[in-house]
Design a protein around this motif. Structure first.
Motif, short mmCIF file in Angstrom:
data_model
loop_
_atom_site.label_atom_id
_atom_site.label_comp_id
_atom_site.label_asym_id
_atom_site.label_seq_id
_atom_site.Cartn_x
_atom_site.Cartn_y
_atom_site.Cartn_z
N LEU A 22 0.92 -1.23 0.15
CA LEU A 22 -0.07 0.01 0.02
C LEU A 22 1.01 1.25 -0.02
O LEU A 22 1.65 1.41 0.88
N TRP A 44 -3.52 9.17 -6.11
CA TRP A 44 -3.91 7.70 -6.39
C TRP A 44 -3.27 7.02 -5.18
O TRP A 44 -2.08 7.33 -4.68
N TYR A 45 -3.54 5.51 -5.22
CA TYR A 45 -2.84 4.60 -4.37
C TYR A 45 -2.85 3.48 -4.85
O TYR A 45 -3.61 3.12 -5.93
N THR A 46 -2.00 2.61 -4.32
CA THR A 46 -1.67 1.05 -4.96
C THR A 46 -1.80 0.25 -3.76
O THR A 46 -1.21 0.61 -2.67
N SER A 47 -2.47 -1.02 -4.03
CA SER A 47 -2.54 -1.81 -2.96
C SER A 47 -2.93 -3.23 -3.71
O SER A 47 -3.51 -3.36 -4.73
N PRO A 53 -11.02 0.72 0.53
CA PRO A 53 -10.17 1.50 1.41
C PRO A 53 -10.79 2.63 2.35
O PRO A 53 -12.17 2.82 2.14
N HIS A 95 -13.25 3.50 -6.06
CA HIS A 95 -12.93 2.11 -6.15
C HIS A 95 -11.85 1.97 -7.41
O HIS A 95 -11.22 0.87 -7.58
N HIS A 97 -9.29 3.39 -7.53
CA HIS A 97 -7.75 3.68 -6.87
C HIS A 97 -7.65 5.14 -7.29
O HIS A 97 -6.19 5.53 -6.55
N ASN A 98 -8.22 6.01 -7.65
CA ASN A 98 -7.88 7.41 -8.14
C ASN A 98 -8.67 8.34 -6.84
O ASN A 98 -9.82 8.22 -7.13
#
Length: 386
Positions: A22, A44-47, A53, A95, A97-98
């Motif tokens: 994450l 944005w995020y990575t997981s 989230p 959802h 991730h942005n």
């Protein structure tokens, strides 16, 4: 060595995402905007987890503690009760991730440090990797002002300032069409935003524009300079003074007229109520005047004569002067003894008639008036007494 088929590339990308931990990423650490515009804070995020989230956005200002402005929990977006509530939101569905956010109609007080935090269940993360920070700077438009009186031959200063601009902007003055003109130091101070115009002329009238610029962008303000001649100012001042003088004159004469009318009305009222000491008595009508003394004497004499003739003979002793002999030989007086008429020298005799009283007044009226009976000696035709 040949290229990998598309299916292999897709599988490699999927394995890379699943193996990542994450982490939150931002497109830029600083964002600039001009007041009134829309701004986007990219993130944005990575997981490797497919669960929903928990996302939180906070605003940290220099003069206040950090406070939440936007959250995403269990698939529900919540906008906190702040001044940003009607203007902030997620740019895309979370959802994906942005987790970028937008702010509409930015204001200078929106400037500050925006922090984004992401947490995902069953996904490990390194310390501080799930937090991202973006600095937002909003540039407020400058304000243009004119200092001085724009008269021919005078000096004025055009000022342009944006006190809340961060970082401090630089300024550039220019004259707009139809007469384009760019200014340079020392007439223009780009740091302070001032433009000094000296020895003004009528040709210097026009539209002037100031542009304030920094990393956030640029903003401008405009001002119209109208240079008027001193003669026009004198004419205007003379017209104003003339109007005031005319009004004062009209007011003066109106006041005098009102005072004159009031004084005249008061004088008439006093004359009507005043009794004059030197007033002349009204004249007596002629018909009410007292008759002269000689008229009274004559009237009294005639009344006495008439009264004597009205008495019957023998009522009083006869006087020797009661009978007279006229010049013609006729006898006038009481009847002689024996009732014989006096001689008439052959003419027929008529008894004497009582003479008419003067003025047609009866004897009774004369008596009431106080007439005294007197005897008047007879007079002949020749004018001698007989």
């Amino acid at each position: 060595m040949g290229a990998l088929p598309p299916g292999a590339l897709a599988l490699a990308a999927l394995l890379g995402v699943c193996s990542a931990v994450l982490e939150v990423h931002v497109g830029t650490g600083s964002v600039f905007s001009v007041e009134g515009q829309r701004v986007v804070l990219p993130a944005w995020y990575t997981s490797r987890s497919q669960k929903k989230p928990y996302v939180t956005w906070l605003l940290d200002k220099a003069d206040a503690d950090p406070f939440q402005i936007l959250t995403y929990l269990d698939g529900v977006v919540k906008v906190e009760e702040t001044e940003l509530k009607p203007r902030v939101g997620f740019l895309y569905p979370v959802h994906t991730h942005n987790i970028s956010v937008f702010i509409n109609a930015t204001r200078e007080r929106d400037s500050g440090q925006y922090m984004c935090t992401v947490n995902v269940v069953d996904d490990a993360t390194s310390t501080g990797k799930n937090v991202a920070v973006i600095n937002l700077t909003v540039l407020a438009p400058p304000a243009c002002q004119l200092r001085g009186s724009p008269a021919v031959g005078a000096n004025v200063t055009l000022s342009c300032a944006s006190e809340k601009g961060k970082p401090s902007p630089t300024y550039q003055w220019q004259r707009m069409a139809p007469t384009l003109q760019v200014f340079f130091p020392p007439a223009q101070d780009r740091a302070r935003g001032t433009l000094k115009l000296t020895n003004l002329s009528l040709d210097m009238s026009g539209l002037y524009k100031c542009v304030a610029e920094n990393q956030a962008g640029s903003a401008e303000c405009r001002i119209i300079l109208e240079v008027h001649s001193t003669s026009e100012g004198a004419i205007i001042a003379g017209a104003v003074l003339g109007s005031l003088g005319a009004l004062a004159t009209v007011a003066f004469f109106a006041r005098r007229l009102v005072g004159y009318r009031r004084k005249k009305r008061d004088g008439q009222e006093e004359a009507a109520n005043e009794i004059k000491e030197d007033a002349v008595a009204p004249k007596t009508p002629s018909w009410t005047r007292t008759p002269p003394a000689d008229a009274i004497s004559k009237t009294s004499t005639l009344s006495s004569i008439a009264g004597a003739r009205d008495r019957p003979y023998g009522a009083s002793p006869l006087s020797d002067t009661a009978s007279v002999l006229t010049a013609a030989g006729s006898y006038r007086g009481p009847p002689r003894a024996g009732g014989c008429p006096p001689p008439t020298n052959g003419a027929p005799w008529h008894p004497p008639q009582p003479p008419a009283t003067p003025g047609g007044l009866p004897p009774s009226s004369l008596a009431r008036a106080g007439a005294i009976p007197v005897m008047v000696p007879a007079q002949s035709r020749a004018g001698s007494l007989v």
